[in-house]
Design a protein around this motif. Structure first.
Motif, mmCIF file in Angstrom:
data_model
loop_
_atom_site.group_PDB
_atom_site.id
_atom_site.type_symbol
_atom_site.label_atom_id
_atom_site.label_comp_id
_atom_site.label_asym_id
_atom_site.label_seq_id
_atom_site.Cartn_x
_atom_site.Cartn_y
_atom_site.Cartn_z
ATOM 1 N N ALA A 44 -59.104 9.320 -6.546
ATOM 2 C CA ALA A 44 -57.796 9.977 -6.464
ATOM 3 C C ALA A 44 -57.567 10.925 -7.636
ATOM 4 C CB ALA A 44 -56.680 8.935 -6.397
ATOM 5 N N LEU A 45 -58.396 10.832 -8.661
ATOM 6 C CA LEU A 45 -58.281 11.767 -9.783
ATOM 7 C C LEU A 45 -58.525 13.205 -9.341
ATOM 8 C CD1 LEU A 45 -60.026 9.687 -12.587
ATOM 9 C CD2 LEU A 45 -57.584 10.190 -12.361
ATOM 10 N N MET A 46 -59.147 13.384 -8.183
ATOM 11 C CA MET A 46 -59.369 14.736 -7.672
ATOM 12 C C MET A 46 -58.051 15.478 -7.487
ATOM 13 S SD MET A 46 -60.114 14.577 -3.560
ATOM 14 C CE MET A 46 -61.409 13.397 -3.580
ATOM 15 N N PHE A 47 -56.989 14.730 -7.228
ATOM 16 C CA PHE A 47 -55.704 15.367 -6.963
ATOM 17 C C PHE A 47 -55.060 15.949 -8.226
ATOM 18 C CE2 PHE A 47 -56.181 12.356 -3.377
ATOM 19 C CZ PHE A 47 -56.293 13.312 -2.381
ATOM 20 N N LEU A 48 -55.674 15.731 -9.372
ATOM 21 C CA LEU A 48 -55.219 16.388 -10.597
ATOM 22 C C LEU A 48 -55.505 17.887 -10.549
ATOM 23 C CD1 LEU A 48 -56.400 13.838 -13.328
ATOM 24 C CD2 LEU A 48 -54.070 14.199 -12.475
#
Length: 160
Positions: A44-48
């Protein structure tokens, strides 16, 4: 780019299939049920990064499709007690369902890649996968606890 990501998805699906089939030969533990979604959550860090951010409608679509797909995994995941330990039951349908889900995913990716940016599409498919895995693992957890309590009683601590 679409071909590379599709090839990676195919390799991952084959890996998951092999791992799941081997898992039926080893006892299940709460740790083996709970940890995969926790480890996957780091994705979910991709959404940064702005290229992966989704609209509310895209989030809703991905989550609903993932939850719908999870029903197939839930229906084909069952446990049994062997040698005084809890094991996953091998399901012939499980492999076919995983392959079917992969095919649906690849076709959807090819169709949607013409109208949705590749970053957003990646974010949607991550959410879809996560929304598929979490309900499946919750179901597995509840089944495991029920079987554990029926066969080993509430007093005995489950092997973690």
């Amino acid at each position: 780019m679409i071909y590379i990501s599709s090839a990676v998805a195919l390799i991952m699906a084959i890996t998951v299939l092999i791992v799941r089939l081997k898992a039926t030969k080893k006892p299940v533990s709460l740790k083996k049920i709970v940890l995969p979604p926790i480890f996957m959550s780091t994705g979910a860090l991709m959404f940064l990064f702005p290229m992966f951010r989704l609209t509310g409608l895209e989030v809703l679509e991905a989550v609903l499709v993932g939850m719908l797909f999870s029903i197939f995994l839930i229906k084909t995941s069952n446990f049994e007690v062997r040698n005084n330990e809890i094991y996953m039951k091998r399901s012939k349908a499980f492999a076919y369902i995983l392959i079917g889900l992969l095919i649906v995913r690849l076709v959807a990716k090819w169709l949607l890649s013409t109208s949705i940016d590749v970053g957003q599409l990646g974010g949607m498919f991550f959410l879809l996968a996560y929304a598929m895995i979490v309900p499946w693992r919750i179901s597995m957890y509840l089944q495991y606890r029920k079987i554990h309590n029926e066969h080993f009683g509430n007093g005995k601590v489950a092997k973690v």
